[in-house]
Motif scaffolding. Sequence first.
Motif, short mmCIF file in Angstrom:
data_model
loop_
_atom_site.label_atom_id
_atom_site.label_comp_id
_atom_site.label_asym_id
_atom_site.label_seq_id
_atom_site.Cartn_x
_atom_site.Cartn_y
_atom_site.Cartn_z
N SER A 1 17.00 -2.45 -23.51
CA SER A 1 17.81 -1.56 -22.67
C SER A 1 16.94 -0.71 -21.75
O SER A 1 17.30 -0.48 -20.59
CB SER A 1 18.66 -0.65 -23.57
OG SER A 1 19.58 -1.42 -24.33
N LEU A 2 15.80 -0.25 -22.25
CA LEU A 2 14.90 0.56 -21.43
C LEU A 2 14.30 -0.27 -20.29
O LEU A 2 14.21 0.20 -19.14
CB LEU A 2 13.78 1.13 -22.31
CG LEU A 2 14.23 2.13 -23.39
CD1 LEU A 2 13.09 2.42 -24.36
CD2 LEU A 2 14.74 3.42 -22.75
N LEU A 3 13.91 -1.49 -20.59
CA LEU A 3 13.35 -2.37 -19.56
C LEU A 3 14.40 -2.73 -18.52
O LEU A 3 14.13 -2.74 -17.31
CB LEU A 3 12.78 -3.62 -20.20
CG LEU A 3 11.55 -3.44 -21.11
CD1 LEU A 3 11.23 -4.72 -21.85
CD2 LEU A 3 10.34 -2.96 -20.30
N ALA B 1 7.87 -10.93 -31.07
CA ALA B 1 9.18 -10.75 -30.44
C ALA B 1 9.09 -9.77 -29.27
O ALA B 1 9.72 -9.98 -28.22
CB ALA B 1 10.20 -10.26 -31.46
N LEU B 2 8.31 -8.72 -29.44
CA LEU B 2 8.12 -7.76 -28.36
C LEU B 2 7.33 -8.37 -27.21
O LEU B 2 7.61 -8.09 -26.03
CB LEU B 2 7.41 -6.51 -28.89
CG LEU B 2 8.21 -5.65 -29.88
CD1 LEU B 2 7.30 -4.65 -30.57
CD2 LEU B 2 9.35 -4.94 -29.18
N ALA B 3 6.36 -9.20 -27.53
CA ALA B 3 5.56 -9.85 -26.48
C ALA B 3 6.45 -10.73 -25.60
O ALA B 3 6.22 -10.84 -24.39
CB ALA B 3 4.45 -10.68 -27.11
N GLU B 4 7.46 -11.35 -26.19
CA GLU B 4 8.40 -12.16 -25.41
C GLU B 4 9.15 -11.29 -24.40
O GLU B 4 9.43 -11.73 -23.27
CB GLU B 4 9.38 -12.87 -26.34
CG GLU B 4 8.73 -13.97 -27.17
CD GLU B 4 9.69 -14.58 -28.18
OE1 GLU B 4 10.87 -14.14 -28.20
OE2 GLU B 4 9.27 -15.48 -28.94
N LEU B 5 9.46 -10.06 -24.78
CA LEU B 5 10.11 -9.14 -23.84
C LEU B 5 9.17 -8.81 -22.69
O LEU B 5 9.59 -8.69 -21.54
CB LEU B 5 10.52 -7.85 -24.55
CG LEU B 5 11.79 -7.89 -25.39
CD1 LEU B 5 12.03 -6.53 -26.03
CD2 LEU B 5 12.98 -8.29 -24.55
N MET C 1 17.09 -3.87 -13.71
CA MET C 1 17.06 -5.32 -13.53
C MET C 1 17.37 -5.98 -14.87
O MET C 1 16.63 -5.86 -15.84
CB MET C 1 15.68 -5.78 -13.06
CG MET C 1 15.57 -7.30 -12.90
SD MET C 1 13.89 -7.81 -12.46
CE MET C 1 12.98 -7.35 -13.94
N SER C 2 18.52 -6.65 -14.94
CA SER C 2 18.92 -7.32 -16.18
C SER C 2 18.38 -8.75 -16.20
O SER C 2 18.46 -9.47 -15.21
CB SER C 2 20.44 -7.33 -16.29
OG SER C 2 20.85 -7.93 -17.49
N VAL C 3 17.81 -9.13 -17.32
CA VAL C 3 17.24 -10.47 -17.49
C VAL C 3 18.00 -11.18 -18.60
O VAL C 3 18.35 -10.57 -19.62
CB VAL C 3 15.74 -10.37 -17.85
CG1 VAL C 3 15.18 -11.75 -18.16
CG2 VAL C 3 14.96 -9.73 -16.71
N ALA C 4 18.30 -12.46 -18.40
CA ALA C 4 19.00 -13.23 -19.43
C ALA C 4 18.08 -13.43 -20.63
O ALA C 4 17.00 -14.01 -20.51
CB ALA C 4 19.44 -14.58 -18.87
N GLU D 1 6.95 -10.73 -21.45
CA GLU D 1 6.93 -11.89 -20.55
C GLU D 1 8.18 -11.92 -19.68
O GLU D 1 8.14 -12.36 -18.52
CB GLU D 1 6.81 -13.17 -21.37
CG GLU D 1 5.48 -13.29 -22.12
CD GLU D 1 5.49 -14.46 -23.10
OE1 GLU D 1 6.52 -15.17 -23.17
OE2 GLU D 1 4.47 -14.65 -23.80
N ALA D 2 9.31 -11.48 -20.24
CA ALA D 2 10.56 -11.48 -19.48
C ALA D 2 10.60 -10.39 -18.42
O ALA D 2 11.29 -10.53 -17.40
CB ALA D 2 11.74 -11.33 -20.44
#
Length: 276
Positions: free
Chosen positions: A62-64, A82-86, A1-4, A88-89
């Motif tokens: 890429s892993l997510l 910065a990782l926490a934002e990922l 699942m790709s997220v913008a 949330e996404a």
Amino acid sequence: MSVALPPLREVIRAHGLTASKALGQNFLFDQQLLDRIARVPGNLAGAEVLEVGPGPGGLTRSLLAAGARVTAIERDRRCIPALAELGEAYPGQLKLIEGDALAIDHAGLFEGKPHVVANLPYNVGTALFVGWLSAGWTPWWESLTLMFQREVADRIIANANDDAYGRLAVLAQWRSAARIAMPVHRSAFTPPPKVMSAVVHVVPGDQPEGIRLRTLETLTAAAFGQRRKMLRASLKGMPGALTAVETLGIDPTRRAETVSVTEFCAIARVIDSRPS
């Protein structure tokens, strides 16, 4: 699942991040390259993945996007926002652990067997790798996909009579299979390191019967500790080693760099078969 998501360079700029030389950091920005690395272990949809040293999260993205459930261990607290934002996404896919990967029980973090996928910090990469290979067998991990300096990668996959062949090759190959999945040019990193890199992929195999890891470690330490000496000299201090060499018909005038992984295993097996 790709997220913008915003470009990684923008994220780094927004959080004021720079690669820390003290932590062995070198950032990768090429998302296509990172996607290729994430594909090395195979289909990660729904799979557990351990990532060590994610930094600002380039490989993590890429892993997510591949559908993995990622547990990321990061020592640099500057990178945590910065990782926490990922996280949330990608709700429910990312677990962050702030700490030193060398001091954490990795196996206890997972329900099943994770793939380990990481652009390892150069200053702890080999130590982590040796620890994962030295764990109980069959190991707690499904595969290892790891970025190393090219020199280290060559040592891992080397064969007897190669210049790079030594203890690390024996440790990596006596009960697992190791290959270089892809070379990575130094220019792909920010800042560029002084050396080339490579991604190594390792999958576990069966442990040969009748051999203890401790015996093999002691044997190869003796043999490669004096690698320019003949076996009859380098192994004379290890009880039973020269007798095992003689029993197997291995020429004691050979040097360690000419002895294959299979032959080292055979020597260790004979040593371990001696009456205690």
